[in-house]
Design an enzyme around this catalytic site. Sequence first.
Site, PDB file in Angstrom:
ATOM      1  N   SER A  64       3.540   3.871  -8.282  1.00  0.00           N
ATOM      2  CA  SER A  64       2.947   4.823  -7.333  1.00  0.00           C
ATOM      3  C   SER A  64       2.198   5.998  -7.957  1.00  0.00           C
ATOM      4  O   SER A  64       1.515   6.733  -7.237  1.00  0.00           O
ATOM      5  CB  SER A  64       4.022   5.368  -6.394  1.00  0.00           C
ATOM      6  OG  SER A  64       4.285   4.456  -5.365  1.00  0.00           O
TER       7      SER A  64
ATOM      8  N   LYS B  33       2.813  16.274  -4.108  1.00  0.00           N
ATOM      9  CA  LYS B  33       3.036  15.127  -3.212  1.00  0.00           C
ATOM     10  C   LYS B  33       4.051  15.500  -2.126  1.00  0.00           C
ATOM     11  O   LYS B  33       4.991  16.259  -2.389  1.00  0.00           O
ATOM     12  CB  LYS B  33       3.543  13.946  -4.041  1.00  0.00           C
ATOM     13  CG  LYS B  33       3.655  12.634  -3.278  1.00  0.00           C
ATOM     14  CD  LYS B  33       4.050  11.483  -4.212  1.00  0.00           C
ATOM     15  CE  LYS B  33       4.206  10.168  -3.471  1.00  0.00           C
ATOM     16  NZ  LYS B  33       4.552   9.044  -4.363  1.00  0.00           N
TER      17      LYS B  33
ATOM     18  N   SER C 184       1.671   4.839  -4.007  1.00  0.00           N
ATOM     19  CA  SER C 184       1.761   5.720  -2.871  1.00  0.00           C
ATOM     20  C   SER C 184       1.229   7.132  -3.122  1.00  0.00           C
ATOM     21  O   SER C 184       0.930   7.838  -2.160  1.00  0.00           O
ATOM     22  CB  SER C 184       3.221   5.833  -2.422  1.00  0.00           C
ATOM     23  OG  SER C 184       3.993   6.465  -3.418  1.00  0.00           O
TER      24      SER C 184
END
Lengths: 477, 95
Positions: free
Chosen positions: A165, A66, A141
């Site tokens: 997330s 990420k 996210s």
Amino acid sequence: MSLHQLTAHALLDILKSRQATPREAYEAVLERIKAVDPKVKAYIHLAHQEPDFSRELLFPIPIAIKDNLCTKSEEITCASRILKGFKSPYDAGVIERVKKSGGAILGIVNMDEFAFGSSCETSCYGSTFNPWDLKCVPGGSSGGSAAAVAADETIWALGSDTGGSIRQPASFCGIVGLKPTYGRVSRYGLIAFASSLDQIGPLTKDVRDCALMMNIISGYDERDSTSVNEPVPDYTKALVNDVRGLKIGIPKEAFVDGLNPEVRRSVEEALNLLKKLGAVIKEVSLPHTPYAVATYYIVATAEASSNLARFDGVRFGLRVQPDKVRKNALLDMYEETRSKGFGDEAKRRIMLGTYALSSGYYDAYYLRGQKVRTLIKNDLDEVFKDCDVIMTPTSPTVSFKVGEKLSDPLSMYLSDIYTIPANLAGIPAISIPCGFSQSGLPIGMQLMGKAFDEEMLLRVSYTYEQNTEWHLKKPNL
Amino acid sequence: MSISKDDVKYIAALARIDVPEDKLESFAKSLGGIVQYVEQLQELDVEDVKPTSHAVPVGNVLRPDVIKPSFTNQEALSFAVEAKDGSFKVPLVIE
């Protein structure tokens, strides 16, 4: 099955029996990325450095990272204009561990800007799309991480979870996602959103991979002052296909209006299956969880407004000086840089947090939020006196259309109504696939556990997975 | 409670964000909606409740004060938009 489609543990078996080399596996996944990422758009960029395949290491598995986990020499931006061009000079604690185990980093994947979002749409690079339906969001996210795993554009991925997330995108993309106990995994090198809630965790194709990844990333790190020095078990030992006698708590507050009927049915069917397999189902009450989203949007934004104060154009990232002097040259530079560098949702959250902490409102908002946080934590502690896990849906709906909720922040926030309590209480929680909607979109269920009892979550999840086939389904791309 | 355009201006200044005139209204509306939503917390009696700032309480963590390798001055400055004499350079503050 092609190499890119494999789970990490299946790939390890193939590597051990010398049917393929780590480099072949890595290149197979790169080929897959080239073929489908133009549609999915999970990756921001591929790794600049090729992994070192010369050493024989334990887990030479391709992995996606990420965009908020500092990875040496890679551009890491939190999907924000304000960090464009920032090449991390160091590796985060988890990245060190991944590299030490042999992990082969494929590239950096998309996210909502600074992890502010539940759809991956607030990224400055544009949306990532759900591999199950390219008109829909992958969740967020950690949407890039989840989409990449679901589309076989990586074997597994790392994400971060502040209010859901990891779990919500895992649910939207039909994969497994675990938020570990607060303090279980080092946050050193994770660009902070809300420091008392953030936790790094795995997004994987099945529960065994989740346990393997936890073995790699868990453990004490003195560079994170909230890291907890507790022994790390071998999580794969928790993969036992047996739930007989285990107590599963079902909060009555979870099954109320606003829960999509298809999601409700799938979670109820999963519950019935676990009951058939010998688990004891108990209705419980978490009376303060309806206040979780409100509490979260005070606590998380307050922490974010403080954490994001460091992005001021002085030491790294973007700097913009306005043409005309408004206040004074330095203040103008701060304001112009932050105005040009942050997107609207980041600005909204920074301002909300600033408001909650501002003079005259601190007691009414921030302090009260922290007190309600205590009440929510107490509710969970009480239920865990008599339950091994608590089960809920992961999100009240399946994935939604790109653009559908972008203009209504509040409806977007409610997507995390089931996942937020675990962050507020610091406990571990996992999302695993438990069905599909009529429209072919994945549905996920969430299990929450006691602090540092990830093993119980893995055991119940593994048992469910061994008795179902949802995790084996693949999207057509 | 609602949020006015002047409130947005005030909060934005505290947050060091410049919100242009034509965006004040939409931020006032979305922030107002969220503030209204969180008003529900006022329903609860929290008189005797202790605040939680960290879910897993870890006290002050101490370690021996030992010098370890860290970034060189050059590495730390490698992302600076402007640097001079081994320091970050910012616009002039005091005439």
